[in-house]
Design a protein around this motif. Structure first.
Motif, PDB file in Angstrom:
ATOM      1  N   LEU A  48       0.812  -1.105  -0.188  1.00 21.29           N
ATOM      2  CA  LEU A  48      -0.027  -0.030   0.044  1.00 21.29           C
ATOM      3  C   LEU A  48       0.776   1.251   0.058  1.00 21.29           C
ATOM      4  O   LEU A  48       0.539   2.106  -0.612  1.00 21.29           O
ATOM      5  N   VAL A  49       1.881   1.048   0.764  1.00 17.45           N
ATOM      6  CA  VAL A  49       2.651   2.519   0.811  1.00 17.45           C
ATOM      7  C   VAL A  49       3.486   2.802  -0.348  1.00 17.45           C
ATOM      8  O   VAL A  49       3.601   3.896  -0.861  1.00 17.45           O
ATOM      9  N   GLN A  50       3.848   1.626  -1.140  1.00 16.15           N
ATOM     10  CA  GLN A  50       4.576   1.846  -2.480  1.00 16.15           C
ATOM     11  C   GLN A  50       3.550   1.974  -3.672  1.00 16.15           C
ATOM     12  O   GLN A  50       3.983   2.049  -4.829  1.00 16.15           O
ATOM     13  N   ASN A  51       2.180   2.049  -3.271  1.00 14.08           N
ATOM     14  CA  ASN A  51       1.074   2.229  -4.304  1.00 14.08           C
ATOM     15  C   ASN A  51       1.091   1.310  -5.099  1.00 14.08           C
ATOM     16  O   ASN A  51       0.963   1.508  -6.405  1.00 14.08           O
ATOM     17  N   ARG A  52       1.175   0.010  -4.845  1.00 14.19           N
ATOM     18  CA  ARG A  52       1.025  -1.111  -5.766  1.00 14.19           C
ATOM     19  C   ARG A  52      -0.044  -1.795  -5.315  1.00 14.19           C
ATOM     20  O   ARG A  52      -0.070  -2.987  -4.815  1.00 14.19           O
ATOM     21  N   ILE A  53      -1.156  -1.317  -5.909  1.00 17.56           N
ATOM     22  CA  ILE A  53      -2.551  -1.580  -5.298  1.00 17.56           C
ATOM     23  C   ILE A  53      -2.738  -3.213  -5.987  1.00 17.56           C
ATOM     24  O   ILE A  53      -3.539  -3.942  -5.386  1.00 17.56           O
ATOM     25  N   SER A  54      -2.429  -3.357  -7.130  1.00 17.80           N
ATOM     26  CA  SER A  54      -2.774  -4.682  -7.910  1.00 17.80           C
ATOM     27  C   SER A  54      -1.844  -5.682  -7.139  1.00 17.80           C
ATOM     28  O   SER A  54      -2.508  -6.763  -6.970  1.00 17.80           O
ATOM     29  N   ASP A  55      -0.675  -5.365  -6.934  1.00 14.58           N
ATOM     30  CA  ASP A  55       0.104  -6.302  -6.195  1.00 14.58           C
ATOM     31  C   ASP A  55      -0.516  -6.661  -4.667  1.00 14.58           C
ATOM     32  O   ASP A  55      -0.361  -7.917  -4.508  1.00 14.58           O
ATOM     33  N   ASP A  78      -8.628  -2.903   6.092  1.00 15.07           N
ATOM     34  CA  ASP A  78      -9.702  -1.614   6.420  1.00 15.07           C
ATOM     35  C   ASP A  78      -8.760  -0.339   6.157  1.00 15.07           C
ATOM     36  O   ASP A  78      -9.556   0.498   5.722  1.00 15.07           O
ATOM     37  N   ILE A  79      -7.561  -0.508   6.362  1.00 20.21           N
ATOM     38  CA  ILE A  79      -6.696   0.830   5.791  1.00 20.21           C
ATOM     39  C   ILE A  79      -6.659   0.713   4.281  1.00 20.21           C
ATOM     40  O   ILE A  79      -6.887   2.182   3.832  1.00 20.21           O
ATOM     41  N   GLU A  80      -6.725  -0.251   3.537  1.00 13.95           N
ATOM     42  CA  GLU A  80      -6.828  -0.027   2.168  1.00 13.95           C
ATOM     43  C   GLU A  80      -8.103   0.707   1.716  1.00 13.95           C
ATOM     44  O   GLU A  80      -8.256   1.458   0.797  1.00 13.95           O
ATOM     45  N   GLN A  81      -9.094   0.024   2.291  1.00 10.81           N
ATOM     46  CA  GLN A  81     -10.510   0.518   2.130  1.00 10.81           C
ATOM     47  C   GLN A  81     -10.614   2.115   2.438  1.00 10.81           C
ATOM     48  O   GLN A  81     -11.133   2.746   1.703  1.00 10.81           O
ATOM     49  N   ALA A  82      -9.999   2.457   3.477  1.00  8.52           N
ATOM     50  CA  ALA A  82     -10.161   3.812   3.932  1.00  8.52           C
ATOM     51  C   ALA A  82      -9.293   4.733   2.728  1.00  8.52           C
ATOM     52  O   ALA A  82      -9.787   5.875   2.795  1.00  8.52           O
TER      53      ALA A  82
END
Length: 194
Positions: A48-55, A78-82
């Motif tokens: 998430l921090v690296q903005n690699r959402i698909s990974d 939950d953090i990703e959803q927020a």
């Protein structure tokens, strides 16, 4: 865990890639680790921090149902959803209530990235912005933190107000006539060829 104490994201990634076979292929042979869910959650947070959402979603799909249902992994989901909803205040609250101190490094990086994005949006959306307004938008508690961002972003302050210089993009000439003439020339050439 040492890599996070050293704040070395690359070292954490390398260590996780070495551990991953133990969590997948050798799981039935050696059993599960006490810290497996924590490390899986940290890896998801790193993505998430690296903005690699698909990974992030690929790794999430690879998790066992037991790991997927763990509190640590669920907290990261939950953090990703927020993050997707733009509910940044929930992410700040999540930082205050981390399940393990090892999450602190990645959470701090995520919050810094969020604040940078908000600051960029402020620069684009506002001509002027008060100091208090900027501090509230960036969800900062102290003036010292606000001054740090002010220096980092090179914001110009006039009194208690920030003035943002917008690049006037309306003056940029669009070479429409040149483009039309070039396209007509290409059409003529194609006509000759055919």
């Amino acid at each position: 865990m040492v890599s996070l104490r050293l704040q070395d994201e690359g070292l954490f990634e390398r260590n996780f890639s070495l551990l991953q076979p133990f969590y997948t292929e050798l799981r039935n042979v050696i059993g599960t680790s006490d810290r497996e869910h924590l490390i899986l959650g940290l890896n998801l947070l790193r993505l998430l921090v690296q903005n690699r959402i698909s990974d992030f979603h690929v790794e999430l799909e690879k998790l066992s149902p037991e790991a997927h249902g763990s509190g640590v992994v669920q907290k990261v989901v939950d953090i990703e959803q927020a993050l997707l909803e733009g509910a940044y205040k929930q992410i700040l609250e999540a930082r205050e209530n981390v399940l393990d101190e090892t999450f602190g490094y990645f959470m701090d990086l995520l919050i810094e990235t969020i604040r940078d994005e908000i600051a960029s949006s402020c620069e684009a959306a506002y001509d002027t912005l008060s100091f208090a307004g900027a501090q509230k938008l960036l969800m900062l508690q102290s003036e010292a933190d606000m001054r740090t961002i002010l220096q980092k972003r090179n914001w110009n302050a006039t009194g208690n107000t920030f003035v943002f210089q917008h690049k006037d993009e309306g003056d940029a000439a669009i070479p429409s006539m040149e483009t039309i003439q070039r396209m007509l020339g290409y059409a003529r050439e194609l006509e000759r060829i055919v």
